[in-house]
Design a protein around this motif. Structure first.
Motif, PDB file in Angstrom:
ATOM      1  N   THR A  26      20.766  13.544 -29.931  1.00 33.05           N
ATOM      2  CA  THR A  26      21.557  12.531 -29.223  1.00 33.05           C
ATOM      3  C   THR A  26      21.051  11.120 -29.528  1.00 33.05           C
ATOM      4  N   ALA A  27      19.739  10.946 -29.666  1.00 34.84           N
ATOM      5  CA  ALA A  27      19.200   9.624 -29.999  1.00 34.84           C
ATOM      6  C   ALA A  27      19.673   9.187 -31.379  1.00 34.84           C
ATOM      7  N   ALA A  87      13.365  -0.676 -21.277  1.00 38.69           N
ATOM      8  CA  ALA A  87      13.877  -0.455 -22.632  1.00 38.69           C
ATOM      9  C   ALA A  87      13.937  -1.777 -23.394  1.00 38.69           C
ATOM     10  N   LYS A  88      14.359  -2.817 -22.719  1.00 37.61           N
ATOM     11  CA  LYS A  88      14.414  -4.138 -23.353  1.00 37.61           C
ATOM     12  C   LYS A  88      13.016  -4.601 -23.757  1.00 37.61           C
ATOM     13  N   ALA A  89      12.043  -4.304 -22.915  1.00 33.90           N
ATOM     14  CA  ALA A  89      10.673  -4.760 -23.189  1.00 33.90           C
ATOM     15  C   ALA A  89      10.091  -4.098 -24.432  1.00 33.90           C
ATOM     16  N   VAL A  90      10.289  -2.785 -24.576  1.00 33.21           N
ATOM     17  CA  VAL A  90       9.743  -2.128 -25.773  1.00 33.21           C
ATOM     18  C   VAL A  90      10.506  -2.558 -27.019  1.00 33.21           C
ATOM     19  N   LEU A  91      11.797  -2.803 -26.878  1.00 34.95           N
ATOM     20  CA  LEU A  91      12.590  -3.279 -28.015  1.00 34.95           C
ATOM     21  C   LEU A  91      12.103  -4.654 -28.465  1.00 34.95           C
ATOM     22  N   ALA A  92      11.901  -5.547 -27.514  1.00 35.08           N
ATOM     23  CA  ALA A  92      11.419  -6.888 -27.860  1.00 35.08           C
ATOM     24  C   ALA A  92      10.036  -6.814 -28.499  1.00 35.08           C
ATOM     25  N   LYS A  93       9.179  -5.960 -27.945  1.00 34.11           N
ATOM     26  CA  LYS A  93       7.818  -5.836 -28.466  1.00 34.11           C
ATOM     27  C   LYS A  93       7.809  -5.327 -29.897  1.00 34.11           C
ATOM     28  N   VAL A  94       8.568  -4.281 -30.172  1.00 35.90           N
ATOM     29  CA  VAL A  94       8.525  -3.710 -31.524  1.00 35.90           C
ATOM     30  C   VAL A  94       9.183  -4.642 -32.530  1.00 35.90           C
ATOM     31  N   ALA A  95      10.215  -5.349 -32.109  1.00 40.91           N
ATOM     32  CA  ALA A  95      10.858  -6.310 -33.012  1.00 40.91           C
ATOM     33  C   ALA A  95       9.886  -7.415 -33.402  1.00 40.91           C
ATOM     34  N   ALA A  96       9.074  -7.849 -32.422  1.00 37.03           N
ATOM     35  CA  ALA A  96       8.076  -8.879 -32.715  1.00 37.03           C
ATOM     36  C   ALA A  96       6.959  -8.324 -33.602  1.00 37.03           C
ATOM     37  N   MET A  97       6.497  -7.111 -33.311  1.00 31.13           N
ATOM     38  CA  MET A  97       5.435  -6.499 -34.107  1.00 31.13           C
ATOM     39  C   MET A  97       5.827  -6.390 -35.574  1.00 31.13           C
ATOM     40  N   VAL A 126      15.792   2.403 -30.320  1.00 35.96           N
ATOM     41  CA  VAL A 126      15.135   2.439 -29.015  1.00 35.96           C
ATOM     42  C   VAL A 126      15.739   3.576 -28.216  1.00 35.96           C
ATOM     43  N   HIS A 127      14.900   4.279 -27.466  1.00 31.89           N
ATOM     44  CA  HIS A 127      15.420   5.428 -26.731  1.00 31.89           C
ATOM     45  C   HIS A 127      14.531   5.727 -25.533  1.00 31.89           C
ATOM     46  N   GLU A 128      15.157   6.178 -24.469  1.00 33.79           N
ATOM     47  CA  GLU A 128      14.446   6.638 -23.278  1.00 33.79           C
ATOM     48  C   GLU A 128      14.506   8.153 -23.222  1.00 33.79           C
ATOM     49  N   SER A 129      13.360   8.779 -23.036  1.00 36.90           N
ATOM     50  CA  SER A 129      13.325  10.228 -22.818  1.00 36.90           C
ATOM     51  C   SER A 129      12.104  10.570 -21.987  1.00 36.90           C
ATOM     52  N   PHE A 130      12.246  11.550 -21.114  1.00 35.44           N
ATOM     53  CA  PHE A 130      11.155  12.040 -20.277  1.00 35.44           C
ATOM     54  C   PHE A 130      10.502  10.895 -19.499  1.00 35.44           C
ATOM     55  N   ASP A 131      11.367   9.981 -19.022  1.00 33.41           N
ATOM     56  CA  ASP A 131      10.970   8.832 -18.202  1.00 33.41           C
ATOM     57  C   ASP A 131      10.153   7.797 -18.962  1.00 33.41           C
ATOM     58  N   SER A 132      10.043   7.928 -20.269  1.00 28.97           N
ATOM     59  CA  SER A 132       9.320   6.957 -21.088  1.00 28.97           C
ATOM     60  C   SER A 132      10.290   6.224 -22.008  1.00 28.97           C
ATOM     61  N   GLY A 149       7.954  10.220 -28.676  1.00 28.51           N
ATOM     62  CA  GLY A 149       7.769   9.585 -29.977  1.00 28.51           C
ATOM     63  C   GLY A 149       8.692  10.104 -31.047  1.00 28.51           C
ATOM     64  N   VAL A 150       9.304  11.281 -30.822  1.00 29.81           N
ATOM     65  CA  VAL A 150      10.139  11.908 -31.850  1.00 29.81           C
ATOM     66  C   VAL A 150      11.533  11.286 -31.972  1.00 29.81           C
ATOM     67  N   PRO A 151      12.290  11.087 -30.869  1.00 34.20           N
ATOM     68  CA  PRO A 151      13.701  10.716 -31.018  1.00 34.20           C
ATOM     69  C   PRO A 151      13.996   9.445 -31.812  1.00 34.20           C
ATOM     70  N   PRO A 152      13.215   8.352 -31.697  1.00 37.20           N
ATOM     71  CA  PRO A 152      13.642   7.131 -32.395  1.00 37.20           C
ATOM     72  C   PRO A 152      13.402   7.110 -33.901  1.00 37.20           C
ATOM     73  N   ILE A 153      12.524   7.982 -34.427  1.00 39.39           N
ATOM     74  CA  ILE A 153      12.131   7.816 -35.826  1.00 39.39           C
ATOM     75  C   ILE A 153      13.272   8.100 -36.795  1.00 39.39           C
ATOM     76  N   ALA A 154      14.010   9.170 -36.613  1.00 37.07           N
ATOM     77  CA  ALA A 154      15.088   9.486 -37.557  1.00 37.07           C
ATOM     78  C   ALA A 154      16.171   8.403 -37.570  1.00 37.07           C
ATOM     79  N   PRO A 155      16.657   7.918 -36.411  1.00 42.72           N
ATOM     80  CA  PRO A 155      17.656   6.848 -36.477  1.00 42.72           C
ATOM     81  C   PRO A 155      17.096   5.537 -37.025  1.00 42.72           C
ATOM     82  N   ALA A 156      15.829   5.238 -36.769  1.00 38.83           N
ATOM     83  CA  ALA A 156      15.254   4.018 -37.338  1.00 38.83           C
ATOM     84  C   ALA A 156      15.264   4.090 -38.858  1.00 38.83           C
ATOM     85  N   VAL A 157      14.882   5.247 -39.409  1.00 37.01           N
ATOM     86  CA  VAL A 157      14.907   5.431 -40.863  1.00 37.01           C
ATOM     87  C   VAL A 157      16.345   5.398 -41.380  1.00 37.01           C
TER      88      VAL A 157
END
Length: 713
Positions: A516-517, A548-558, A575-581, A682-690
């Motif tokens: 789904t991610a 979600a916005k905070a982690v997106l902003a952080k990774v974009a800056a990194m 960016v994705h939310e799963s298991f409350d993270s 950590g798994v869901p966002p990697i495939a769509p990012a690539v």
């Protein structure tokens, strides 16, 4: 898997401590010295002051043993080197997962459901030590301090061990007060993992390591297609192999017993079996995929609807109609499924790295024909799972029990699945098809989203069906796609088809979020670009949650996402939310010599609430990225003619190799929220990012995984 949320309770012992109690826990030693036992999770020994933490979750590398030890040690103010961990016995009354109602771990719940319980367990023990010291020295409890396992009041000092006997006479506090975050000593800091030394020097026991006197080894010949059964067996060639002891039919196939595992596996391969295929799943993957695709083109059972997606799509200025294909995937943990079962009086002892301890033991005892209350689980470390050890039908444990029973319990029986057994006759992430139709209006804003998912249910026809399927909807299948896609989309609809078939399916690391991610984040990327929107700012406008916005902003800056990538490379974001993270990732990608994405670096930002063990969080993000990337690039299990699985070992079931692992940079966002999951998010966002980077690089949208599939050439 989806856990039932918000069911947390503190479990305390009903009395104070007893003297001379012998722990019926693996690794705990018999003693006649005083013991402090305020609850089911903490034992403090009077002779040496050692703190024993009883871990109720299996440890297969995800870190719960260190996690629970960290929480309790912090609440106790114990010295880290005085703490050790043992595994709990199979006992729901004492050790159930508060999210499940039974023992077990999954859905990244270990720390989520243990946090309050372990804090209170440690706080209760600490309060008793403080009160014992205060009474001994005639001071108020507020005058007592504890640091690094020493209790003091001014110049007076005592170790934990010196206070145990006095503390044992006190009532257990029913409402102990845990620490405030400003007083944490270990939580959020670096501590060495409790099992690192044992796993380095080889002293950690896995089921593979178990050797018992007179033990025999069994291997099972399973059918070539799921659902087939044994019609006739010719076992002469197998019995002729030196070291083969016996051959017995069992419900899942034919068991061969031998002096060692290799000989048993050779014997199983030598059997000539005539299989009854009358009830077998004989469709190929291509046939199933065609049926799933046809289903996904119809509305399905409505899961969620907001506004009027059909009307919004009808008036859209531009639209995308995309169908996404996801294959069956194996878990492929390094340690395949294995058990040792021996007769013990009226019951049995089961050696295993069990993920659902009580449920599995009950199922094993049922097949073995012995009483559960006369049997014992000897819990060991396990070499990975990713969901594989958590089968709702407890298949592998009951197969081992059938092997032991068929042998008449004449000796301890060790059953080790071969890699071929695991890949060709195991349980898989479901094959899944999504169809998404989404549009934008004249201003470039998303104006409609209609999504239909077709897959076989993990929960249906299992003991977990009542928990996992509500009103005909399987929450595992569409988690991450529901709740309006985690984005604010005014006109949205989600439908679902529960497909039928004989291939056994199972939750796989991050479960529904694995697909789904990918659908959500690649489609969002395309729609934002189609509407002329910035890929980060556009997401920011749509995202519902500030975290979600905070982690997106952080990774974009990194990753300096707004700046051009190096020549020949592109960066993709998800960016994705799963298991409350909440996890956001950026992947920097070029085109490799094999024509597939070569991932050079991944930046990752995670908000998982209070970071109990930052090193473990980083490790889980890194591991999730590597695991998800390898499967997204290469892995696929396919059924050929007659329903026979085509991949049987790592030569054909390709995963990531060490030289292909990208550089990974992880940032953990500070948080005051309760700890949430890290094993899977950590798994869901990697495939769509690539995939998003690949689309930038090549102009081709990825609709089918793995990337190695011909459709992506």
């Amino acid at each position: 898997m989806n856990a039932v949320a918000n069911r947390r309770a503190f479990l305390t012992g009903g009395a104070a401590l007893t003297i001379g109690f012998t722990l019926s826990v693996k690794g705990a030693r018999a003693t006649t010295t005083p013991l402090l036992m305020p609850n089911a999770f903490v034992r403090i020994h009077g002779d040496d002051g050692s703190v024993v933490v009883i871990a109720k979750h299996v440890e297969f590398g995800q870190g719960p043993a260190t996690g629970v030890a960290t929480i309790i040690a912090d609440e106790l103010d114990a010295a880290w080197d005085q703490v050790r961990v043992v595994f709990a016995p199979a006992n729901d009354t004492l050790y159930k997962n508060l999210a499940f109602g039974t023992m077990g771990v999954g859905g990244s719940t270990a720390m989520r459901e243990s946090w309050d319980q372990m804090r209170m367990a440690g706080a209760a023990a600490r309060a008793m030590l403080v009160e014992a010291a205060a009474k001994r020295w005639g001071v108020e409890p507020g005058a007592i301090t504890i640091a690094q396992g020493m209790v003091s009041a001014g110049s007076r000092k005592a170790s934990f061990g010196e206070l145990v006997e006095d503390a044992a006479k006190l009532p257990v506090p029913q409402k102990p007060v845990p620490k405030t975050p400003d007083r944490y000593v270990y939580i959020g800091k670096h501590v060495s993992k409790v099992d690192s030394k044992a796993k380095t020097d080889g002293s950690a026991l896995f089921t593979q390591d178990v050797r018992l006197p007179g033990m025999v080894h069994a291997a099972v010949r399973r059918p070539p297609a799921f659902g087939a059964t044994v019609k006739k067996v010719e076992d002469g060639a197998a019995r002729a192999i030196p070291g083969v002891l016996d051959v017995k039919p069992i419900p899942s196939g034919v068991a061969v017993y031998a002096r060692d595992t290799w000989t048993a596996q050779r014997g199983a391969a030598a059997l000539e079996v005539d299989w009854d295929m009358a009830k077998a799943e004989t469709r190929s993957s291509d046939q199933m995929l065609a049926e799933y695709s046809a289903a996904a083109r119809t509305p399905g059972k409505q899961v969620e609807a907001t506004g009027d997606a059909a009307a919004a799509l009808a008036r859209a200025a531009k639209a995308i109609d995309a169908t996404y294909y996801f294959p069956f995937l194996a878990h492929a943990p390094m340690e395949t499924m294995d058990y040792v079962i021996e007769k013990k009086g009226e019951g049995i002892a089961v050696h295993a790295g069990s993920q659902f301890q009580v449920g599995e033991m009950r199922a094993i005892c049922g097949v073995a024909g012995v009483p559960f209350d006369k049997s014992a689980l000897v819990q060991h470390y396990a070499g990975g799972s990713f969901g594989r050890r958590a089968t709702p039908v407890m298949f592998d444990g009951t197969e081992a029990a059938a092997c032991a029973r068929a042998y008449g319990f004449a000796a301890p029986v060790k059953v080790v699945a071969s890699r071929e057994n695991d890949l060709t006759g195991g349980f898989y992430r479901p094959m899944t098809v999504h169809r998404v139709r989404a549009g934008i209006d004249a201003s470039g804003a998303i104006s409609g989203w209609d999504q239909v998912c077709a897959a076989k249910s993990i929960m249906k026809d299992t003991p977990f069906e009542a928990m996992g399927i509500r009103d005909g909807i399987d929450g595992n299948m569409i988690e991450g796609a529901n709740d309006s896609n985690q984005y604010r989309i005014g006109d949205f609809r989600l439908g679902q088809h529960l497909m039928q078939g004989g291939v056994p399916v199972l939750w796989w690391r991050s479960v529904g979020h694995t697909h789904t991610a990918f659908v959500k984040e690649t489609m969002i990327d395309e729609l934002l670009e189609l509407g002329g929107k910035d890929l980060v700012a556009g997401r920011m406008e749509l995202l519902k949650h500030d975290r979600a916005k905070a982690v997106l902003a952080k990774v974009a800056a990194m990753a300096a996402f707004g700046k051009p990538a190096k020549k020949g490379r592109a960066k993709g974001i998800a960016v994705h939310e799963s298991f409350d993270s909440f996890v956001a990732q950026v992947a920097e990608v070029s085109k490799g010599a094999d024509g597939l994405p070569k991932v050079h670096k991944v930046w990752c930002a995670v908000d998982c609430g209070i970071a109990i063990n930052p090193d473990i969080i980083r490790a889980q993000m890194e591991g999730g990225i590597g695991y998800g990337l390898g499967h997204a690039l290469y892995a696929e299990l396919t059924l050929g003619a007659g329903g026979v699985v085509q991949q049987s070992n790592f030569d054909s079931y390709r995963s990531l190799r060490i030289g292909e692992m990208p550089d990974v940079e992880v940032a953990i966002l500070p948080s005051t929220e309760k700890p949430s999951g890290v094993g899977e998010p950590g798994v869901p966002p990697i495939a769509p990012a690539v995939a998003n980077a690949w689309r930038k690089l090549t102009g081709k949208a990825v609709r089918r995984l793995p990337f190695a599939h011909g459709d992506n050439a």
